[in-house]
Design an enzyme around this catalytic site. Structure first.
Site, PDB file in Angstrom:
ATOM      1  N   ASP A   1       0.960  -1.231  -0.002  1.00 45.19           N
ATOM      2  CA  ASP A   1       0.075   0.079   0.005  1.00 45.19           C
ATOM      3  C   ASP A   1       0.801   1.354   0.030  1.00 45.19           C
ATOM      4  O   ASP A   1       1.731   1.452   0.671  1.00 45.19           O
ATOM      5  CB  ASP A   1      -0.973  -0.132   1.164  1.00 45.19           C
ATOM      6  CG  ASP A   1      -2.269   0.460   0.919  1.00 45.19           C
ATOM      7  OD1 ASP A   1      -2.392   1.566   0.462  1.00 45.19           O
ATOM      8  OD2 ASP A   1      -3.221  -0.227   1.469  1.00 45.19           O
TER       9      ASP A   1
ATOM     10  N   ASP B   1      -3.047   4.655  -2.176  1.00 42.30           N
ATOM     11  CA  ASP B   1      -3.911   5.124  -1.453  1.00 42.30           C
ATOM     12  C   ASP B   1      -4.266   6.485  -1.900  1.00 42.30           C
ATOM     13  O   ASP B   1      -3.610   7.394  -2.346  1.00 42.30           O
ATOM     14  CB  ASP B   1      -3.494   5.069  -0.182  1.00 42.30           C
ATOM     15  CG  ASP B   1      -4.251   5.700   1.041  1.00 42.30           C
ATOM     16  OD1 ASP B   1      -5.439   4.892   1.159  1.00 42.30           O
ATOM     17  OD2 ASP B   1      -4.214   6.706   1.615  1.00 42.30           O
TER      18      ASP B   1
ATOM     19  N   GLU C   1      -6.483   3.936  -6.135  1.00 41.16           N
ATOM     20  CA  GLU C   1      -7.641   4.250  -5.431  1.00 41.16           C
ATOM     21  C   GLU C   1      -8.192   5.451  -6.028  1.00 41.16           C
ATOM     22  O   GLU C   1      -7.323   6.711  -5.659  1.00 41.16           O
ATOM     23  CB  GLU C   1      -7.398   4.112  -4.257  1.00 41.16           C
ATOM     24  CG  GLU C   1      -8.843   4.032  -3.272  1.00 41.16           C
ATOM     25  CD  GLU C   1      -8.563   4.644  -1.932  1.00 41.16           C
ATOM     26  OE1 GLU C   1      -9.575   4.242  -1.104  1.00 41.16           O
ATOM     27  OE2 GLU C   1      -8.000   5.365  -1.528  1.00 41.16           O
TER      28      GLU C   1
ATOM     29  N   HIS D   1     -10.718  -3.184   3.556  1.00 40.21           N
ATOM     30  CA  HIS D   1     -10.710  -2.688   5.009  1.00 40.21           C
ATOM     31  C   HIS D   1     -11.500  -1.427   5.209  1.00 40.21           C
ATOM     32  O   HIS D   1     -11.599  -1.089   6.314  1.00 40.21           O
ATOM     33  CB  HIS D   1      -8.998  -2.369   5.218  1.00 40.21           C
ATOM     34  CG  HIS D   1      -8.596  -1.336   4.612  1.00 40.21           C
ATOM     35  ND1 HIS D   1      -8.471  -1.420   2.942  1.00 40.21           N
ATOM     36  CD2 HIS D   1      -8.245   0.066   4.795  1.00 40.21           C
ATOM     37  CE1 HIS D   1      -8.142  -0.119   2.617  1.00 40.21           C
ATOM     38  NE2 HIS D   1      -7.900   0.608   3.572  1.00 40.21           N
ATOM     39  N   ASP D   2     -11.944  -0.861   4.191  1.00 42.66           N
ATOM     40  CA  ASP D   2     -12.948   0.257   4.409  1.00 42.66           C
ATOM     41  C   ASP D   2     -14.360   0.089   4.163  1.00 42.66           C
ATOM     42  O   ASP D   2     -15.103   1.067   4.096  1.00 42.66           O
ATOM     43  CB  ASP D   2     -12.263   1.436   3.130  1.00 42.66           C
ATOM     44  CG  ASP D   2     -11.214   1.937   3.468  1.00 42.66           C
ATOM     45  OD1 ASP D   2     -10.844   2.063   4.487  1.00 42.66           O
ATOM     46  OD2 ASP D   2     -10.549   2.581   2.508  1.00 42.66           O
TER      47      ASP D   2
HETATM   48  O1  ISL Z   1     -13.538   4.750   3.033  1.00 36.57           O
HETATM   49  C1  ISL Z   1     -14.038   5.792   2.559  1.00 36.57           C
HETATM   50  C2  ISL Z   1     -15.350   6.144   2.995  1.00 36.57           C
HETATM   51  O2  ISL Z   1     -15.879   5.244   3.792  1.00 36.57           O
HETATM   52  C3  ISL Z   1     -13.400   6.412   1.376  1.00 36.57           C
HETATM   53  O3  ISL Z   1     -13.835   7.696   1.153  1.00 36.57           O
HETATM   54  C4  ISL Z   1     -11.764   6.577   1.989  1.00 36.57           C
HETATM   55  O4  ISL Z   1     -11.628   7.522   2.596  1.00 36.57           O
HETATM   56  C5  ISL Z   1     -10.927   6.964   0.835  1.00 36.57           C
HETATM   57  O5  ISL Z   1     -11.232   6.068  -0.124  1.00 36.57           O
HETATM   58  C6  ISL Z   1      -9.600   7.120   1.083  1.00 36.57           C
HETATM   59  O6  ISL Z   1      -9.033   5.823   1.870  1.00 36.57           O
HETATM   60  C7  ISL Z   1      -7.796   5.379   2.116  1.00 36.57           C
HETATM   61  O7  ISL Z   1      -6.971   6.524   2.687  1.00 36.57           O
HETATM   62  C8  ISL Z   1      -7.547   6.877   4.000  1.00 36.57           C
HETATM   63  C9  ISL Z   1      -7.803   5.687   4.925  1.00 36.57           C
HETATM   64  O8  ISL Z   1      -8.316   5.893   6.047  1.00 36.57           O
HETATM   65  C10 ISL Z   1      -8.319   4.557   4.170  1.00 36.57           C
HETATM   66  O9  ISL Z   1      -8.510   3.369   5.185  1.00 36.57           O
HETATM   67  C11 ISL Z   1      -7.684   4.250   3.026  1.00 36.57           C
HETATM   68  O10 ISL Z   1      -8.356   3.022   2.328  1.00 36.57           O
HETATM   69  C12 ISL Z   1      -6.657   7.851   4.646  1.00 36.57           C
HETATM   70  O11 ISL Z   1      -5.495   7.393   4.456  1.00 36.57           O
END
Ligand code: ISL
Length: 584
Positions: free
Chosen positions: A102, A210, A267, A344-345
């Protein structure tokens, strides 16, 4: 000469996503670790996975589960050491599996030495590595942030005041995650060397980028349009995603990747429709090999605020249109996309898009696996998804659901409503439904072992209450399990890769309220996928074919049904039944 398939390995690969903290603890401290992952690589490969994607394992305070990095070149000590990572890379490669890390370079932790320097004084050489601005003042002379942007998490400003240097810094996520200033070439170069080259030199095959569309901020850091009337801070996602220099920056990242033949999966949340998506991933100037689009996982989320919803407030046509949109990215273009329902989100997909009632959970998990394994793009499966893991149950205490995102929302509703019971109950329902915590509970390896075989001691993160029922050991021994079914689907996906991974997606009757029916086709190869999302039988599903698929009723054409062939009645789809037919 590597074959074309080898050069584009990521297209035909299924990637298994791992959150180290909750995957497997090998040293009895209650936290998952890298050696734990190594001990399960054979398991992962036995599922039919070709690669792993590891969520951030870098050192950092873990305010946002590793998405707050304080040292790109070291491992968070509870997860292991650099040597463990080198072993992991080697162990993957020994098995002919690929490894994706990541890449969190939109922001760092506020404990990163760069930020500590930047914060130390206004004239520090690294001051401009982050985004600092002086305060503004309202009519009464009160200090206010430089603009009206709201942080992605919670309701507060995206700016944090630093009393020692008397300026604000920008943090799109939590205040412990200051945004880097990509405008500075020196910062970009340092990032590339530190965070990318270091790992590519170690043999990593790919990165998941990310927040890949958020590096470039809008000129002048202008106010976001008011979408939440009467509120001080407004969502700035539309402004901060796809910023003016984003493609230029990503091209620079790509140059570094190309030197190593590494693959990039970016992403791109809040990026919608072909016009916005294609520039990232197609044509001469493409910067990413794969994009994660968010149309599908966004189904059932609140528009203004993610958690301003009742669970399951979506229709099947909503989900189908979202998938169509994502599949359309591939149409008449050289673009490539990711297929995923979990990460994980996200909350667990059976609870969000399937049916998690005890009598339907297993079959519904299989139905979703049929859908995912027959769509075009790179397939990503998140740890536990192969078991048909579900969300926390209705009586799970919301206060125990550790996730800065859902936690801040719950606190906000508590304060705004003055602890109104109805509002709190509604918010709790939404949090149990969508919280990222659902996906962040320990993997259940063995229902008979202590702590579900995840660890020899009490895990730092609570076990899922259903770990005794939903776990690897039980499912590996059961040919009817969700896990066994995933294996079959991944096998099928490999056998029919041309049409399942690369074929054109042709949806039929997108407006049908309970059936998802589509063709996958490539040259004269045709596959029909029929998925009944309803708890009711369906006796007229063949009407949806419109003569598009020449189906004779011979059993031999049926590649798979999630309910098996026994008791199969060609005309009538059973509740939650899915079938895949192969055409001539
Ligand atoms: O998970 C989301 C909404 O619930 C997305 O908007 C997410 O915040 C966005 O895709 C960015 O996510 C990534 O960066 C974030 C982290 O918290 C997430 O886990 C990661 O996947 C900040 O680094």
């Amino acid at each position: 000469m590597p074959s074309a398939a080898d050069l584009e390995w990521w297209k035909n690969s299924t990637v298994y996503q791992i959150l180290t903290a909750t995957f497997k603890d090998s040293n009895g401290d209650g936290v998952g670790d890298i050696p734990g992952i190594i001990s399960k690589l054979d398991y992962i490969q036995s599922l039919g996975m070709d690669a792993i994607w590891l969520c951030p394992m870098y050192d950092g305070p873990q305010v946002d589960l590793g998405y707050d990095v304080s040292d790109y070149q070291n491992v968070y000590p509870p997860y292991g050491t650099l040597t463990d990572m080198e072993n992991l890379i080697k162990e993957c490669h020994d098995r002919k599996m690929r490894i994706m890390l990541d890449l969190v370079i939109s922001h760092t932790s506020n404990q990163h030495p760069w930020f500590l320097e930047s914060k130390s004084s206004k004239d520090n050489a690294k001051r401009d590595w982050y985004i600092w601005r002086p305060a503004k003042h309202d009519e009464d002379g009160n200090r206010i942030p430089p603009n009206n942007w709201k942080s992605v998490f919670g309701e507060e400003s995206a700016w944090e005041w630093d009393p020692s240097t008397e300026e604000y810094y920008l943090h799109f996520f939590t205040k412990e995650q200051p945004d880097l200033n990509w405008e500075r070439e020196e910062t970009r170069k340092a990032l590339f060397e530190n965070a990318i080259v270091f790992w590519l030199e170690k043999g990593v095959d790919a990165f998941r980028l990310d927040a890949a569309n958020m590096y470039s901020k809008p000129e002048g850091l202008v106010d976001a349009p008011v979408t939440n009337e009467g509120e001080a801070y407004q969502p700035a996602t539309q402004l901060c995603c796809n910023g003016p220099r984003i493609h230029e920056y990503l091209l620079e990242v790509r140059e570094v990747f190309e030197r190593y033949g590494a693959v990039s999966a970016g992403e791109i949340p809040f990026t919608c429709g072909r016009e916005e998506v294609l520039p990232y991933v197609s044509g001469e100037g493409k910067q990413l090999d794969v994009v994660f689009q968010f149309d599908v996982v966004g189904v059932g989320m609140g528009g203004g605020r993610k958690y301003d919803v009742e669970p399951r407030d979506w229709t099947l046509p909503d989900l189908k249109s979202a998938f169509s949109l994502v599949q359309d990215t591939l149409k008449n273009s050289d673009a490539w996309t990711a297929i995923f329902l979990e990460s994980h989100d996200q909350g667990r997909s059976i609870s969000r898009f399937g049916n998690d009632k005890p009598e339907h959970r297993v079959v519904s998990g299989k139905l979703l696996s049929m859908m995912l394994a027959t769509l075009s793009g790179t397939l990503f499966v998140y740890q536990g998804q192969e078991l048909g893991m579900v969300n926390v149950p209705d009586d799970f205490p919301v206060e125990e659901m550790e996730d800065p995102e859902s936690g801040l929302y719950y606190k906000f509703i508590q304060e705004r409503s003055g602890e109104d019971q109805d509002e709190m109950a509604r918010a709790a329902r939404a949090v149990r439904y969508l919280s990222r915590f659902n996906a962040r509970m320990p993997m259940a390896w063995d229902g008979n072992a202590e702590h579900a075989g995840f660890s020899s001691v009490e895990p730092q993160t609570k076990l899922h209450p259903m770990s005794g029922e939903i776990n690897v050991a039980w499912q590996e021994g059961d040919s009817d399990s969700v896990l066994s079914f995933w294996k079959r689907m991944l096998q099928l996906r490999k056998e029919h890769a041309e049409v399942l991974v690369h074929g054109e997606f042709v949806p039929l009757h997108l407006d049908h309220p309970s059936l998802f029916v589509y063709l996958k086709q490539k040259e004269d190869h045709k596959v029909l996928v029929v998925l009944n999302f309803s708890e009711e039988e369906n006796a007229d599903w063949t009407d949806t074919l419109d003569g598009e698929f020449d189906l004779d009723k011979e059993d031999s054409e049926l590649l798979i049904s999630n309910l098996g062939k026994d008791g199969l009645n060609y005309e009538v789809l059973r509740p939650l039944e899915g079938r895949v037919y192969c055409g001539k």
